[in-house]
Write a protein that holds these residues in place. Structure first.
Motif, short mmCIF file in Angstrom:
data_model
loop_
_atom_site.label_atom_id
_atom_site.label_comp_id
_atom_site.label_asym_id
_atom_site.label_seq_id
_atom_site.Cartn_x
_atom_site.Cartn_y
_atom_site.Cartn_z
N VAL A 39 59.04 32.91 37.70
CA VAL A 39 58.14 32.64 36.59
C VAL A 39 57.54 33.95 36.14
CG1 VAL A 39 55.97 31.51 35.93
CG2 VAL A 39 57.62 30.29 37.34
N ASN A 40 57.41 34.10 34.83
CA ASN A 40 56.81 35.30 34.27
C ASN A 40 55.46 35.58 34.94
OD1 ASN A 40 54.83 36.49 32.07
ND2 ASN A 40 56.90 37.16 31.54
N GLN A 41 55.23 36.82 35.34
CA GLN A 41 54.00 37.18 36.05
C GLN A 41 52.76 36.91 35.21
OE1 GLN A 41 53.89 38.24 39.33
NE2 GLN A 41 51.69 37.92 39.09
N ARG A 42 52.86 37.13 33.92
CA ARG A 42 51.71 36.86 33.03
C ARG A 42 51.34 35.38 33.06
NH1 ARG A 42 50.18 40.07 28.88
NH2 ARG A 42 50.09 38.31 27.45
N LEU A 43 52.36 34.52 33.03
CA LEU A 43 52.11 33.09 33.08
C LEU A 43 51.51 32.69 34.42
CD1 LEU A 43 52.32 30.24 31.93
CD2 LEU A 43 54.69 30.15 32.75
N LEU A 44 52.05 33.24 35.50
CA LEU A 44 51.55 32.91 36.83
C LEU A 44 50.10 33.35 36.99
CD1 LEU A 44 52.17 31.74 39.59
CD2 LEU A 44 53.05 33.97 40.29
N ASP A 45 49.76 34.54 36.51
CA ASP A 45 48.38 35.02 36.61
C ASP A 45 47.43 34.15 35.79
OD1 ASP A 45 49.20 37.05 38.24
OD2 ASP A 45 49.23 38.59 36.69
N GLN A 244 44.21 38.63 39.48
CA GLN A 244 43.97 39.93 38.87
C GLN A 244 44.94 41.00 39.37
OE1 GLN A 244 41.09 40.66 36.76
NE2 GLN A 244 40.61 38.49 36.71
N ARG A 245 45.63 40.73 40.45
CA ARG A 245 46.46 41.74 41.11
C ARG A 245 47.69 42.13 40.30
NH1 ARG A 245 46.65 43.56 46.42
NH2 ARG A 245 48.68 44.23 47.20
N GLY A 246 48.18 41.23 39.46
CA GLY A 246 49.42 41.48 38.72
C GLY A 246 49.26 42.35 37.49
N GLY A 247 48.05 42.83 37.21
CA GLY A 247 47.84 43.70 36.06
C GLY A 247 47.57 42.96 34.76
N ASN A 248 47.29 41.65 34.86
CA ASN A 248 47.00 40.84 33.67
C ASN A 248 45.58 40.28 33.75
OD1 ASN A 248 49.77 40.97 32.55
ND2 ASN A 248 50.28 39.83 34.40
N GLY A 255 42.39 32.47 31.36
CA GLY A 255 42.87 31.27 32.06
C GLY A 255 41.75 30.61 32.84
N GLY A 256 40.92 31.44 33.48
CA GLY A 256 39.76 30.92 34.22
C GLY A 256 38.77 30.23 33.29
#
Length: 271
Positions: A39-45, A244-248, A255-256
């Motif tokens: 899954v795209n990291q942006r979506l996961l974050d 926050q760890r993924g850079g997004n 999202g929060g």
């Protein structure tokens, strides 16, 4: 008709069924591993941020606010059960955190927490999410157990809203376990199995929470606040750093915000 039947059940059975729903949502998220390699990291974050927002909102609207309302007019100040239970919930999770071997997503094995062990990385990852799910199941169980106490601030709709909110945010949690396990080299079937297994603790914690407040009703405000404290501990210690760890960071933060708004809407609308 289904709602009327569900409402007629004993609160412990309601808690069991509600937490089985949240477990099923975890399994549904874990099942994504069968349809995609990642899954795209942006979506996961963003989804992790959403989960954190739901948990923060649920901690106040569904747990702390009712705990304070139930304590009004008693011999002790209304804030005492809420503050004491909230802090105890965080202390309890911190105690488990120190003992149970686990590893947060995205961290190297050398940063595993808890007692030292030779367990595999995949096992440590699953245990981290399992630890995360304990306060969620407890919160749903206590909310349904509160119905048996007949407190005006405890409503069936609010308990259902909490279960729905926790269920929604469990979807990305299941996904966040199964996909990393797949990347670790496990088969799709094993990745799904361990992903859904991390949510199995919720029905157990839910039944324990509901039964405890029914047996000892005076602890109800403390139990609600306890569940809130445990969830906030998980959000601050685990969910926010992972999102926050993924850079997004900005996307995870939005999202929060959306997750908080959704849970607030559910609680106000249903409660």
């Amino acid at each position: 008709m289904v709602i009327n039947f569900f409402q007629s059940l004993h609160p412990v059975i309601q808690a069991l069924l509600a937490t089985c729903f949240t477990w099923a949502m975890t399994a549904l998220g874990a099942a994504v591993v069968f349809t995609t390699k990642g899954v795209n990291q942006r979506l996961l974050d963003a989804m992790l941020g959403f989960a954190g927002g739901v948990m923060i909102a649920a901690s106040y609207w569904s747990l702390l606010a009712p705990a304070i309302a139930m304590s009004e007019g008693k011999a002790i100040p209304a804030w005492v059960p809420a503050v004491a239970g909230f802090l105890l919930g965080g202390i309890f999770l911190r105690g488990i955190d120190k003992v149970l071997p686990h590893l947060h997503l995205g961290f190297p094995t050398t940063e595993a927490e808890g007692v030292k062990t030779s367990w595999q990385r995949s096992t440590l990852l699953v245990l981290a999410i399992t630890l995360h799910n304990i306060p969620e199941g407890l919160a749903v169980g206590v909310a349904f157990g509160a119905l048996a106490a007949g407190m005006p601030s405890a409503s069936f709709g609010a308990a259902v809203a909490l279960a729905i909110g926790i269920g929604i945010q469990n979807f990305p949690e299941g996904l966040a376990v199964s996909l990393p396990l797949r990347r670790e080299g496990l088969s799709r079937r094993k990745s799904f199995w361990y992903g859904q297994l991390s949510g199995l603790v919720e029905p157990i914690a839910g039944v324990i929470g509901a039964a405890a407040v029914i047996i000892a009703q005076p602890i109800l405000p403390y139990a609600l606040a306890f569940a809130a404290g445990a969830m906030i501990f998980v959000v601050i210690e685990e969910v926010v750093p992972e999102a926050q760890r993924g850079g997004n960071a900005d996307l995870a933060t939005m999202g929060g915000m959306v997750g908080f708004a959704v849970m607030m809407l559910l609680d106000v609308a249903f409660g």
